[in-house]
Design a protein around this motif. Structure first.
Motif, PDB file in Angstrom:
ATOM      1  N   GLY A  52       0.807  -1.213   0.000  1.00 16.06           N
ATOM      2  CA  GLY A  52       0.000   0.000   0.000  1.00 16.06           C
ATOM      3  C   GLY A  52       0.837   1.257   0.000  1.00 16.06           C
ATOM      4  O   GLY A  52       0.548   2.220  -0.724  1.00 16.06           O
ATOM      5  N   MET A  53       1.899   1.265   0.795  1.00 16.02           N
ATOM      6  CA  MET A  53       2.789   2.426   0.838  1.00 16.02           C
ATOM      7  C   MET A  53       3.548   2.594  -0.473  1.00 16.02           C
ATOM      8  O   MET A  53       3.720   3.713  -0.973  1.00 16.02           O
ATOM      9  N   LEU A  54       4.007   1.484  -1.044  1.00 16.77           N
ATOM     10  CA  LEU A  54       4.731   1.551  -2.315  1.00 16.77           C
ATOM     11  C   LEU A  54       3.828   2.073  -3.429  1.00 16.77           C
ATOM     12  O   LEU A  54       4.258   2.897  -4.248  1.00 16.77           O
ATOM     13  N   ILE A  55       2.590   1.612  -3.465  1.00 15.62           N
ATOM     14  CA  ILE A  55       1.643   2.095  -4.469  1.00 15.62           C
ATOM     15  C   ILE A  55       1.383   3.586  -4.286  1.00 15.62           C
ATOM     16  O   ILE A  55       1.352   4.355  -5.263  1.00 15.62           O
ATOM     17  N   ALA A  56       1.229   4.015  -3.030  1.00 10.53           N
ATOM     18  CA  ALA A  56       0.994   5.440  -2.770  1.00 10.53           C
ATOM     19  C   ALA A  56       2.179   6.284  -3.222  1.00 10.53           C
ATOM     20  O   ALA A  56       2.006   7.362  -3.806  1.00 10.53           O
ATOM     21  N   CYS A  57       3.397   5.808  -2.985  1.00 13.05           N
ATOM     22  CA  CYS A  57       4.589   6.548  -3.410  1.00 13.05           C
ATOM     23  C   CYS A  57       4.673   6.605  -4.934  1.00 13.05           C
ATOM     24  O   CYS A  57       5.010   7.649  -5.518  1.00 13.05           O
ATOM     25  N   GLY A  58       4.365   5.479  -5.591  1.00 14.22           N
ATOM     26  CA  GLY A  58       4.397   5.467  -7.041  1.00 14.22           C
ATOM     27  C   GLY A  58       3.357   6.392  -7.648  1.00 14.22           C
ATOM     28  O   GLY A  58       3.635   7.117  -8.610  1.00 14.22           O
ATOM     29  N   GLN A  59       2.173   6.411  -7.080  1.00 16.21           N
ATOM     30  CA  GLN A  59       1.117   7.299  -7.587  1.00 16.21           C
ATOM     31  C   GLN A  59       1.451   8.760  -7.327  1.00 16.21           C
ATOM     32  O   GLN A  59       1.133   9.625  -8.153  1.00 16.21           O
ATOM     33  N   LEU A  60       2.092   9.038  -6.197  1.00 17.52           N
ATOM     34  CA  LEU A  60       2.516  10.409  -5.904  1.00 17.52           C
ATOM     35  C   LEU A  60       3.524  10.887  -6.947  1.00 17.52           C
ATOM     36  O   LEU A  60       3.415  12.001  -7.476  1.00 17.52           O
ATOM     37  N   ALA A  61       4.512  10.054  -7.240  1.00 15.29           N
ATOM     38  CA  ALA A  61       5.506  10.418  -8.251  1.00 15.29           C
ATOM     39  C   ALA A  61       4.854  10.573  -9.620  1.00 15.29           C
ATOM     40  O   ALA A  61       5.211  11.479 -10.391  1.00 15.29           O
ATOM     41  N   ARG A  62       3.889   9.732  -9.932  1.00 13.48           N
ATOM     42  CA  ARG A  62       3.175   9.830 -11.210  1.00 13.48           C
ATOM     43  C   ARG A  62       2.436  11.161 -11.311  1.00 13.48           C
ATOM     44  O   ARG A  62       2.491  11.850 -12.348  1.00 13.48           O
ATOM     45  N   THR A  63       1.747  11.544 -10.245  1.00 11.54           N
ATOM     46  CA  THR A  63       1.027  12.822 -10.226  1.00 11.54           C
ATOM     47  C   THR A  63       1.978  13.994 -10.374  1.00 11.54           C
ATOM     48  O   THR A  63       1.726  14.941 -11.132  1.00 11.54           O
ATOM     49  N   LEU A  64       3.086  13.932  -9.658  1.00 13.89           N
ATOM     50  CA  LEU A  64       4.103  14.985  -9.703  1.00 13.89           C
ATOM     51  C   LEU A  64       4.628  15.178 -11.118  1.00 13.89           C
ATOM     52  O   LEU A  64       4.643  16.299 -11.658  1.00 13.89           O
ATOM     53  N   HIS A  65       5.062  14.099 -11.744  1.00 12.56           N
ATOM     54  CA  HIS A  65       5.677  14.199 -13.066  1.00 12.56           C
ATOM     55  C   HIS A  65       4.658  14.477 -14.155  1.00 12.56           C
ATOM     56  O   HIS A  65       4.959  15.166 -15.138  1.00 12.56           O
ATOM     57  N   ALA A  66       3.451  13.962 -13.993  1.00 13.45           N
ATOM     58  CA  ALA A  66       2.400  14.249 -14.963  1.00 13.45           C
ATOM     59  C   ALA A  66       2.045  15.736 -14.967  1.00 13.45           C
ATOM     60  O   ALA A  66       1.603  16.278 -15.984  1.00 13.45           O
ATOM     61  N   ALA A  67       2.259  16.390 -13.822  1.00 13.38           N
ATOM     62  CA  ALA A  67       2.021  17.835 -13.725  1.00 13.38           C
ATOM     63  C   ALA A  67       3.206  18.646 -14.230  1.00 13.38           C
ATOM     64  O   ALA A  67       3.196  19.884 -14.159  1.00 13.38           O
ATOM     65  N   GLY A  68       4.246  17.960 -14.721  1.00 12.88           N
ATOM     66  CA  GLY A  68       5.393  18.654 -15.295  1.00 12.88           C
ATOM     67  C   GLY A  68       6.358  19.208 -14.279  1.00 12.88           C
ATOM     68  O   GLY A  68       7.053  20.183 -14.554  1.00 12.88           O
ATOM     69  N   GLN A  69       6.444  18.562 -13.104  1.00 18.63           N
ATOM     70  CA  GLN A  69       7.314  19.046 -12.055  1.00 18.63           C
ATOM     71  C   GLN A  69       8.309  17.959 -11.626  1.00 18.63           C
ATOM     72  O   GLN A  69       7.982  16.768 -11.611  1.00 18.63           O
TER      73      GLN A  69
END
Length: 250
Positions: free
Chosen positions: A141-158
């Motif tokens: 669960g924590m690994l998935i949350a970290c991966g989704q956080l990074a996905r959101t970050l990079h998808a926003a161009g940051q």
């Protein structure tokens, strides 16, 4: 610039006489650690509680960063505050600002940044220290949350620039885990595609040596929205491991 005060906290700060720069600058508190010195000044962090709510109050004087756009320097908190606002607009989960202001007083360039404490959250660093004792479902669960956080970050161009375990905060909920970021000072636009994304992710893996291949695949599967055994995950895993080995060999 005009001082920023979060609308949700304005009334509470006003009740305690802490809704302006001068009051927050003069407030007597014990620092949570030794102040940072350098850049010709100092920067320090304090904690306070108001009506059961926790906050971190950061103050600095002549602690400046210089860029091409601001060759004479500005408080490092100014950049962090702008990035907090940017993350909020881009819907990237991150810490929230309560107050920001700066003044040139007594020959000094002073700044105050106040944020909400993440008292219901725990940093990934703490979780890694007890990783072997954490259940498999919680780890995933924590690994998935970290991966989704990074996905959101990079998808926003940051690019975060310090995507480290101590800067990722986690909170368990009924359906899984939430994750958010702190320490946004080094955030910059994502300009170089996969190279930038690898550079942001690799330091996280290097600082999480307890993670095995299953863990990294689980994180990458969430980040890439692909099955953990997919060819794309294989490619990213190989590239990250190559970069990690190169960094560790230096």
């Amino acid at each position: 610039m005009t001082d920023y005060v979060a609308s949700d906290d304005r009334a509470l700060l006003k009740r305690h006489g802490l809704d302006d720069f001068e009051a927050l600058w003069a407030l007597q508190l014990d620092a949570v650690d030794e102040p940072n010195t350098g850049r010709g000044g100092w920067s320090s962090v304090f904690r306070l509680e108001l009506e059961g709510k926790g906050y971190y109050l950061k103050r600095q004087s002549d602690y400046l960063t210089r860029t091409l756009h601001r060759p004479f320097g500005e408080p490092t908190f100014a950049r962090e505050f702008r990035n907090i606002v940017r993350y909020q607009k881009l819907h990237i989960p991150a810490l929230q600002a309560v107050f920001y202001g700066e003044r040139k007083q007594a020959g000094q360039h002073r700044a105050v940044l106040m944020t909400r404490a993440l008292d219901d959250w725990s940093d990934l660093d703490s979780q890694l220290a007890q990783w072997a004792q954490v259940g498999a479902a919680a780890r995933d669960g924590m690994l998935i949350a970290c991966g989704q956080l990074a996905r959101t970050l990079h998808a926003a161009g940051q690019v975060h620039g310090c995507f480290y375990p101590k800067h990722i905060f986690l909170r368990q909920r009924r359906e899984g885990w939430d994750a958010q970021l702190i320490d946004l000072e080094k955030t910059r636009p994502l300009l170089f595609g996969m190279r930038d994304r690898l550079r942001d992710l690799e330091p996280l893996l290097r600082r999480a040596p307890v993670w095995g291949e299953h863990d990294v695949r689980t994180l990458l599967a969430a980040y890439l929205a692909q099955p953990a055994g997919s060819t794309l995950v294989d490619t990213w895993l190989q590239r990250l491991m190559q970069r990690r080995h190169h960094k560790e060999a230096r």
